[in-house]
Design a protein around this motif. Structure first.
Motif, PDB file in Angstrom:
ATOM      1  N   UNK A  71       0.991  -1.442   0.021  1.00 53.99           N
ATOM      2  CA  UNK A  71       0.310   0.045   0.139  1.00 53.99           C
ATOM      3  C   UNK A  71       0.764   1.201  -0.058  1.00 53.99           C
ATOM      4  N   UNK A  72       0.536   2.448  -0.607  1.00 56.32           N
ATOM      5  CA  UNK A  72       1.010   3.597  -0.360  1.00 56.32           C
ATOM      6  C   UNK A  72       0.340   4.778  -1.070  1.00 56.32           C
ATOM      7  N   UNK A  73       0.769   5.630  -0.785  1.00 53.62           N
ATOM      8  CA  UNK A  73       0.290   6.839  -1.180  1.00 53.62           C
ATOM      9  C   UNK A  73       0.698   7.391  -2.698  1.00 53.62           C
ATOM     10  N   UNK A  74      -0.043   7.356  -3.551  1.00 53.53           N
ATOM     11  CA  UNK A  74       0.671   7.960  -5.150  1.00 53.53           C
ATOM     12  C   UNK A  74       0.578   9.284  -5.195  1.00 53.53           C
ATOM     13  N   UNK A  75      -0.358   9.660  -4.639  1.00 51.32           N
ATOM     14  CA  UNK A  75      -0.453  11.563  -4.963  1.00 51.32           C
ATOM     15  C   UNK A  75      -1.139  12.050  -4.177  1.00 51.32           C
ATOM     16  N   UNK A  76      -1.061  13.640  -4.212  1.00 49.95           N
ATOM     17  CA  UNK A  76      -2.466  13.810  -3.102  1.00 49.95           C
ATOM     18  C   UNK A  76      -3.084  12.949  -2.707  1.00 49.95           C
ATOM     19  N   UNK A  77      -4.528  12.635  -3.265  1.00 50.12           N
ATOM     20  CA  UNK A  77      -5.464  12.148  -2.135  1.00 50.12           C
ATOM     21  C   UNK A  77      -5.722  10.864  -2.950  1.00 50.12           C
ATOM     22  N   UNK A  78      -4.362   9.758  -3.763  1.00 53.04           N
ATOM     23  CA  UNK A  78      -4.916   8.724  -4.476  1.00 53.04           C
ATOM     24  C   UNK A  78      -4.320   7.783  -3.984  1.00 53.04           C
ATOM     25  N   UNK A  79      -4.485   6.647  -3.361  1.00 56.04           N
ATOM     26  CA  UNK A  79      -3.816   6.205  -3.169  1.00 56.04           C
ATOM     27  C   UNK A  79      -3.609   4.671  -3.888  1.00 56.04           C
TER      28      UNK A  79
END
Length: 165
Positions: A71-79
């Motif tokens: 699981x990661x934070x892809x950017x901004x409010x996307x995961x």
């Protein structure tokens, strides 16, 4: 801020999943998550509250995963969630609906002025399976992203809305 891996770690892990796919034929699913109307949360309640929402969503995304999931934070409010050994659309749909049930909720938190506020949070989700939906990892991301935007547009949350290519 979210205690999740970042985009660079995602790129590295995706290469690992892709190598296992080519070497051993191990399929995997990639699931994208986007917080609906996140900009309005920031605009209405401030970025400090938006950061708390990001942290709480991140913690909920970590719930009920297998040790092999990433699981990661892809950017901004996307995961993003990458989960190995997913070969059937039914299993992907089950994972998506389980995550939706965990995350879509009314979140209670304290505002910067120390008052208790409640914020409805929902997510758009799109997934794709490497062995079924795409011939490259980049195409897989594009399919999952397209499915996430279909979900965001429809807001019907029907798993039958998953687009096949």
């Amino acid at each position: 801020m979210t205690d999740l891996y970042n985009r660079a770690a995602f790129d590295h892990r995706l290469e690992d999943f892709e190598a296992d796919f080519h070497r051993y034929g191990r399929s995997y699913a990639l699931i994208l998550f986007d917080i609906n109307d996140f900009k309005s949360i920031n605009d209405t309640h401030g970025h400090a509250v938006g950061d708390i929402i990001l942290q709480q969503v991140a913690q909920r995304l970590l719930m009920f995963n297998r040790a092999s999931d990433f699981v990661c934070r892809y950017g901004g409010d996307e995961f993003i969630l990458i989960t190995p050994n997913i070969t059937r659309l039914e299993l992907l749909s089950e994972i998506i609906e389980n995550k939706r049930a965990i995350i879509n909720d009314k979140y209670a938190l304290k505002s910067p002025s120390n008052e208790l506020i409640y914020i409805d949070v929902s997510i758009a989700i799109g997934g794709a399976i490497r062995s079924l939906d795409a011939v490259t990892s980049q195409a897989l991301i594009e399919v999952a992203d397209g499915n996430m935007y279909l979900d965001k547009k429809n807001k019907s949350h029907q798993t039958s809305d998953i687009k096949r290519i």
